[in-house]
Scaffold this active site. Structure first.
Site, PDB file in Angstrom:
ATOM      1  N   LYS A  36      13.429  -4.859   9.948  1.00  6.97           N
ATOM      2  CA  LYS A  36      13.286  -6.166   9.296  1.00  6.97           C
ATOM      3  C   LYS A  36      12.370  -6.050   8.079  1.00  6.97           C
ATOM      4  O   LYS A  36      11.664  -5.046   7.921  1.00  6.97           O
ATOM      5  CB  LYS A  36      12.711  -7.166  10.305  1.00  6.97           C
ATOM      6  CG  LYS A  36      11.328  -6.805  10.828  1.00  6.97           C
ATOM      7  CD  LYS A  36      10.986  -7.576  12.104  1.00  6.97           C
ATOM      8  CE  LYS A  36       9.604  -7.184  12.617  1.00  6.97           C
ATOM      9  NZ  LYS A  36       9.343  -7.717  13.969  1.00  6.97           N
ATOM     10  N   TYR A 261     -12.950  -8.824 -14.431  1.00  2.00           N
ATOM     11  CA  TYR A 261     -13.075 -10.281 -14.294  1.00  2.00           C
ATOM     12  C   TYR A 261     -14.266 -10.649 -13.439  1.00  2.00           C
ATOM     13  O   TYR A 261     -14.511 -10.021 -12.403  1.00  2.00           O
ATOM     14  CB  TYR A 261     -11.818 -10.861 -13.636  1.00  2.00           C
ATOM     15  CG  TYR A 261     -10.616 -10.875 -14.538  1.00  2.00           C
ATOM     16  CD1 TYR A 261     -10.598 -11.618 -15.722  1.00  2.00           C
ATOM     17  CD2 TYR A 261      -9.472 -10.154 -14.187  1.00  2.00           C
ATOM     18  CE1 TYR A 261      -9.481 -11.625 -16.531  1.00  2.00           C
ATOM     19  CE2 TYR A 261      -8.346 -10.167 -14.991  1.00  2.00           C
ATOM     20  CZ  TYR A 261      -8.357 -10.900 -16.165  1.00  2.00           C
ATOM     21  OH  TYR A 261      -7.257 -10.907 -16.951  1.00  2.00           O
TER      22      TYR A 261
END
Ligand SMILES: *Cc1c(COP(=O)(O)O)cnc(C)c1O
Length: 366
Positions: A36, A261
């Protein structure tokens, strides 16, 4: 491989090796390989092609099953969440997909319909304590009887359940779930003869009593340890995915300079900082800001400052020889994804699943 952009090498030989490990641990059981979520991010079609020694495949949803059928896959494919409406039921049957039935609504849907083509192999799911999907133990037997009698199902109807704590060795919940399941399947002689399945990767490796007729390995196929406190290597598993990037710039910064940042890292001394071309836009988690480990040409280095969308900064103080163009490992060979996941406060499952499509997968089989 000399691709400068971040990429994931998928080692199909390791994948096959890990399937053989499943069979060593559970020699009496048939194997339903769980592929999956794009085979846990590894690429579902390539993985299915490499795992042809499986007896069946399992995915979560209809679309995943249909994709495999369209690619020509002929083995049994089980939809672990079953289907939710009549149109899905019709499509699943037409594509010869096997279903898990886990709700009363799903049973009623089958009872109240007709199908151009009958379903083959199906499963009832019983909730033995996970409290996610499944009939309560009180209702599972009657659900199984309804399906077993249905003339819309031509093949076997199995009984399955799922452990909630199998990753913790010796957890009492594992024993109680197994006892509930054993009690249920011995209540009825017809049911006792039906196929049964409980074990995911962790249970395959640690609970031989739970192997039964079918095992359902996912994580261990990809060479990732499903058991807390045990490494993949200790379990005989080989990592399948290795994510690499490249050193694209080196900055010689001064004491007091800040990086990235938010200026969250301030250089305590003059230092060499490397820029690597991978970031959260590739699925490298931002939670690794200030704490991730990478391998620059095989040597450990730490992430400085915040992870950006397209890059990270790393400490090159101990690596005077590092140069632009050097290859960097983010996880995989020599840097277990389990360890990186722990640094990111998550699990290996999530890191491999969330590697984005921007990162091309390259397959090798030797
Ligand atoms: C995902 C899944 C598995 C595989 O679990 P792993 O821990 O990856 O081995 C097995 N069974 C069910 C029902 C699942 O949803």
């Amino acid at each position: 491989m000399n691709d400068a952009s971040p990429n994931a090498q998928i080692n199909l030989a390791a994948l096959k090796h890990n399937l053989s490990v499943v069979k060593q641990y559970a020699p009496q059981s048939r194997v339903m390989s769980v592929i999956k979520s794009n085979a846990y991010g590894h690429g579902v079609l390539e993985v299915a092609a490499a795992l042809q020694e499986s007896d069946a495949f399992a995915v979560a949803r209809l679309a995943e099953g249909l994709q495999l059928r369209e690619a020509g896959e002929t083995k049994p494919i089980l939809l672990l969440e079953g289907v939710t409406n009549a149109s899905e039921l019709e499509q699943a049957a037409a594509a010869d997909l096997s279903l898990v039935f886990h709700t009363h609504e799903q049973l009623m849907m089958l009872v109240g319909t007709s199908l151009a083509k009958s379903l083959t192999f199906c499963w009832v799911k019983v909730d033995t304590g996970m409290h996610r999907l499944g009939f309560s133990p009180d209702h599972a037997l009657s659900a199984w009887k309804i399906l077993n009698k249905s003339n819309l199902i031509s093949g076997d109807v199995g009984m399955m359940s799922h452990f909630s704590n199998a990753d913790v060795l010796g957890d009492p919940k594992n024993v109680s779930q197994q006892a509930l399941f054993s009690g249920l399947i011995t209540q009825d002689t017809d049911l006792a003869a039906a196929p049964k399945s409980m074990a995911n990767s962790a249970a395959i490796l640690s609970q031989p009593d739970s192997h039964l007729d079918w095992v359902r390995p996912g994580l261990m196929l990809y060479g990732i340890s499903p058991i807390r406190g045990k490494t993949a290597e200790e379990l005989g598993l080989k990592p399948v995915m290795t994510v690499s990037g490249e050193l694209i710039s080196i900055q010689n910064l001064l004491a007091g300079d800040t990086v990235g940042y938010g200026s969250s890292w301030e250089c305590p001394t003059d230092m060499r900082v490397g820029l690597i071309n991978i970031g959260y836009g590739d699925g490298y988690p931002r939670q690794l800001s200030m704490r991730g480990t990478v391998l620059v040409k095989g040597i450990k280095s730490r992430v400085l400052g915040h992870v950006s969308m397209d890059m990270i900064c790393v400490d090159l103080c101990n690596q005077p020889d590092a140069k632009v163009g050097d290859s960097v490992t983010l996880w995989g060979d020599d840097l277990p994804v389990e360890m990186i996941a722990e640094q990111a406060n998550t699990i290996g499952y999530e890191l491999v699943c969330q590697l984005t499509q921007r990162v091309p997968r390259f397959y090798k089989d030797a």
